[in-house]
Design an enzyme around this catalytic site. Structure first.
Site, PDB file in Angstrom:
ATOM      1  N   ASP A 139       0.871  -1.151   0.000  1.00  0.00           N
ATOM      2  CA  ASP A 139       0.000   0.000   0.000  1.00  0.00           C
ATOM      3  C   ASP A 139       0.927   1.225   0.000  1.00  0.00           C
ATOM      4  OD1 ASP A 139      -2.352   1.612   0.671  1.00  0.00           O
ATOM      5  OD2 ASP A 139      -1.443   1.754   2.653  1.00  0.00           O
ATOM      6  N   ASP A 165      -0.985  -0.424   5.913  1.00  0.00           N
ATOM      7  CA  ASP A 165      -0.887   0.283   7.189  1.00  0.00           C
ATOM      8  C   ASP A 165      -2.153   0.107   8.006  1.00  0.00           C
ATOM      9  OD1 ASP A 165      -2.530   1.803   5.558  1.00  0.00           O
ATOM     10  OD2 ASP A 165      -2.092   3.613   6.688  1.00  0.00           O
ATOM     11  N   ASP A 181      -7.391  -1.202   4.618  1.00  0.00           N
ATOM     12  CA  ASP A 181      -6.703  -2.271   3.897  1.00  0.00           C
ATOM     13  C   ASP A 181      -7.114  -3.669   4.342  1.00  0.00           C
ATOM     14  OD1 ASP A 181      -5.253  -0.717   2.187  1.00  0.00           O
ATOM     15  OD2 ASP A 181      -3.597  -0.448   3.597  1.00  0.00           O
TER      16      ASP A 181
HETATM   17  P1  ADP Z   1      -3.821   4.290  -0.277  1.00  0.00           P
HETATM   18  O1  ADP Z   1      -4.253   3.111  -1.066  1.00  0.00           O
HETATM   19  O2  ADP Z   1      -2.641   4.961  -0.934  1.00  0.00           O
HETATM   20  O3  ADP Z   1      -3.559   3.991   1.145  1.00  0.00           O
HETATM   21  P2  ADP Z   1      -6.529   5.181   0.188  1.00  0.00           P
HETATM   22  O4  ADP Z   1      -7.172   4.013  -0.447  1.00  0.00           O
HETATM   23  O5  ADP Z   1      -6.563   5.255   1.662  1.00  0.00           O
HETATM   24  O6  ADP Z   1      -5.027   5.352  -0.343  1.00  0.00           O
HETATM   25  O7  ADP Z   1      -7.186   6.515  -0.390  1.00  0.00           O
HETATM   26  C1  ADP Z   1      -7.240   6.698  -1.785  1.00  0.00           C
HETATM   27  C2  ADP Z   1      -7.593   8.118  -2.182  1.00  0.00           C
HETATM   28  O8  ADP Z   1      -8.913   8.416  -1.733  1.00  0.00           O
HETATM   29  C3  ADP Z   1      -6.724   9.159  -1.559  1.00  0.00           C
HETATM   30  O9  ADP Z   1      -5.573   9.397  -2.319  1.00  0.00           O
HETATM   31  C4  ADP Z   1      -7.654  10.367  -1.558  1.00  0.00           C
HETATM   32  O10 ADP Z   1      -7.650  10.983  -2.818  1.00  0.00           O
HETATM   33  C5  ADP Z   1      -9.007   9.763  -1.352  1.00  0.00           C
HETATM   34  N1  ADP Z   1      -9.503   9.824   0.031  1.00  0.00           N
HETATM   35  C6  ADP Z   1      -9.922   8.793   0.769  1.00  0.00           C
HETATM   36  N2  ADP Z   1     -10.368   9.183   1.970  1.00  0.00           N
HETATM   37  C7  ADP Z   1     -10.174  10.510   2.023  1.00  0.00           C
HETATM   38  C8  ADP Z   1     -10.417  11.514   3.017  1.00  0.00           C
HETATM   39  N3  ADP Z   1     -10.936  11.231   4.211  1.00  0.00           N
HETATM   40  N4  ADP Z   1     -10.097  12.782   2.710  1.00  0.00           N
HETATM   41  C9  ADP Z   1      -9.567  13.085   1.519  1.00  0.00           C
HETATM   42  N5  ADP Z   1      -9.326  12.204   0.550  1.00  0.00           N
HETATM   43  C10 ADP Z   1      -9.626  10.930   0.779  1.00  0.00           C
HETATM   44 MG    MG Z   2      -3.497   3.234   3.046  1.00  0.00          MG
END
Ligand code: ADP
Ligand code: MG
Length: 638
Positions: free
Chosen positions: A311, A503, A507
């Protein structure tokens, strides 16, 4: 002497076998050899019958018992009048259980240490400033507790006292005491230093991370299945081979005693005991390194990992982004945009959300309350602030509400959080997250440990993702994924087993879908540590490499122990078949073989030669490496 009595009481079959030995020996000395033969033989046949019953139960349950050799060995020695050898085999069977208990106890020492520490009572601070002891299970979030010097922090809590020094070693493997200031989060399970502390519980015991860890440790202690499987692969050919050689020796010499002599040295206790001991020792060693491995099967898969998927946010990066730039739409002012975004984001636990709120606070902007907050996982959050509908999140999510988002240029590595108000686009916040200093070394060391393919799975936009991937040396990048897309990608990977490191923020599904799911950091979401197979208790990405190394070493040691046991046993069988090994001598030597391979299996609890703790060799080991991580963060946005 008292210790001997205690041991005999705990293992009555050992005591009984010895007693029969004494009685038989006395009869023999008194010149009543015939009576001695009867006593010892009857006892041995009784033990064999009991074993045979256990064996049938095993067969019915679908697992092959390899004690068939022990039963045949006892039967044949009794039949040819080698009843003393039969008694030694009985002693080995009875003693094997005692030996297994002892070796397993040593092997799981680190795991047990974690369990033994679990606190039973907490000191609740009462209205008059005094304290009252309550069971830990009765503590609820929000209560103020006193933690006395040297006590274990009973539940997750924030520190109310000015400062604290705690020992988190049983949780994180970090040997040095850790300093915390007022307001810091204390992990349940850490051990308080010399000062009494006031803390406020942030979770009940059942929801505290320590409880999750204890559950995992209990699962680790109880897992047995893979041990049996590993030994079974050898057990069937070994059993058939031993019986064939014994029969051949009989046929060639015309002497049934040979048959008994061969089987006496063929009882493969090592297969039954050495492998479980090696696995327990491996899990124990991992726990000492702050890596909790759920079961032996996971250790086995870790050893064979071919693909590693990561991730991005919070795993390859620190997950503490900071606000780098504000890009308001026409007619919107910076502070207004940030205030509205923070008002909505205060209801989300996402790292980006926390960064937005922190940025607003740092600028002394008000963060007004919002109503009807609703989070869409891996997309964003919607809420009503002062009568206005505010939507905050990724480009796709916000574009759906606002009919589009502005195409502001971002620097490489920055992530955009878009905002729409009452259906109109209001602007974007650019957040920069730092890549972990040891991320590149982790990827490189995993490759060195046998990983062929590396992947990044992220919900973030492609340009940001590609930048991070290039910085850490990951070849295959999948961006813009929802949690279910991550699951699909992991399922489709051809090179298996697949390791997935996350993390813990949203996930959980992909961690469960991977062959080995590793959740980083004891502070991650509890759902993630429940669906993961491995939990790394510290916020330290490089421990994934340690997990893989421990897995590989454990498998190596387990197979070596089997090799030693089977090898020595086969050597002795050949000697016996040739008529050089009297049954009674053989029975004694077999005990030596058992002991040798159990001692060998315990080696899995210790690091192998050339195994280093930190990334990229000895130069950056130990505390020095930590300093390097803290002192030279690698900015993405450079
Ligand atoms: P990663 O897979 O890199 O851990 P996430 O799946 O947690 O990322 O989130 C993916 C995308 O969704 C983020 O890059 C953001 O654009 C958006 N996002 C998700 N939750 C939020 C939030 N609470 N505030 C702002 N953006 C969010
Ligand atoms: Mg993440």
């Amino acid at each position: 002497m008292a210790a001997v009595v205690r041991l005999l009481r705990r293992y009555p079959l050992v005591a009984l076998t010895l007693l029969v030995g004494v009685v038989g020996g006395t009869l023999e000395l008194a010149g009543a050899g015939g009576a001695a033969r009867w006593v010892v033989s009857l006892f041995a046949v009784g033990v064999a019958a009991q074993q045979a019953r256990g064996m049938l139960a095993d067969l019915r349950a679908g697992t092959y018992g390899i004690d068939i050799l022990a039963v045949t060995a006892i039967g044949s020695t009794v039949a040819v009048g080698e009843y003393w050898a039969a008694l030694v085999v009985c002693l080995m069977l009875a003693g094997g259980e005692a030996l297994e208990d002892h070796a397993a106890g040593r092997a799981r020492r680190e795991l047990t240490a974690l369990l033994a520490r679990a606190p039973q009572t907490a000191h609740l601070v009462t209205g008059d400033g005094g304290t009252r002891d309550v069971p830990v299970a009765a503590v609820v979030a929000g209560q103020e507790l006193l933690v006395k010097p040297g006590e274990v922090v009973p539940v997750d809590a924030v520190l109310l006292s000015a400062a604290a020094t705690v020992d988190e070693s049983s949780l994180t493997g970090e040997p040095l005491p850790v300093e915390h200031r007022r307001g810091a989060a204390l992990l349940s399970g850490s051990v308080n230093g010399p000062d009494a502390l006031h803390v406020r519980a942030t979770a009940a015991a059942a929801d505290s991370q320590y409880q999750r860890i204890l559950d995992l440790v209990r699962a680790a202690e109880e897992s047995r299945a893979p041990f049996v499987r590993l030994a079974d692969r050898v057990a069937v050919p070994f059993t058939l081979g031993a019986l064939a050689l014994a029969a051949l020796a009989w046929a060639a010499s015309g002497d049934p005693v040979r048959f008994a002599e061969v089987l006496v040295v063929a009882t493969p206790c090592p297969l039954l005991i050495a492998t479980p001991v090696a696995f327990l020792a491996g899990m124990s060693r991992a726990a000492k390194n702050g890596v909790i491995v759920k079961d032996g099967g996971t250790l086995e898969r870790l050893a064979r990992v071919r693909t590693a998927a990561f991730d991005k946010t919070g795993t390859l990066t620190h997950g503490h982004p900071r606000l780098a730039a504000v890009h308001p739409a026409d007619g919107v002012r910076d502070p207004e945009l940030l205030t509205l975004a923070a008002a909505v984001e205060q209801y989300s636990a996402h790292p980006l959300a926390q960064a937005v709120v922190a940025a607003a606070r740092a600028r002394h902007l008000p963060v007004p309350p919002a109503r009807d907050a609703e989070e869409v996982t891996a997309a964003g959050v919607r809420a009503t602030v002062g009568g206005r509908r505010v939507v905050v999140g990724g480009a796709g999510f916000v574009a759906d509400q606002a009919g589009g988002v502005a195409d502001v240029g971002v620097e490489p590595g920055q992530t955009l959080v878009h905002v729409a108000v009452d259906g109109r686009y209001a602007g974007a916040l650019a957040l920069a997250d730092e890549v972990r200093a040891d991320a590149a070394a982790t990827v490189a060391d995993l490759r060195r440990a046998g990983v062929r393919r590396t992947l990044m799975l992220t919900g973030d936009a492609a340009p940001t993702a590609r930048h991070v991937a290039a910085a850490v040396g990951i070849e295959d990048v999948r961006a813009g994924l929802l949690p279910q897309d991550k699951v699909a990608v992991v399922r489709a990977v051809p090179e298996r087993p697949v390791l997935m490191v996350g993390d813990g923020v949203n996930d959980a599904p992909v961690l469960a879908a991977a062959d080995v799911g590793i959740a980083m950091g004891a502070r991650g979401s509890t759902a993630a540590s429940e669906s993961a197979d491995v939990v790394i208790l510290r916020d330290d990405l490089h421990r994934t490499v340690r997990a893989v190394r421990v897995g590989r070493r454990t498998m190596r040691v387990a197979w070596q122990a089997i090799g030693i046991g089977v090898g020595l046993s086969v050597g002795l069988m050949v000697l016996a078949a040739a008529g050089f090994l009297p049954a009674i001598v053989g029975a004694g030597l077999q005990e030596v073989v058992d002991l040798a391979c159990i001692l060998w299996a315990l080696r899995a609890a210790r690091p192998g030669r050339g195994e280093t703790a930190g990334p990229a060799g000895p130069a950056v080991q130990g505390p020095g490496r930590r300093e390097r991580v803290d002192a030279e963060p690698l900015p993405v946005a450079s």
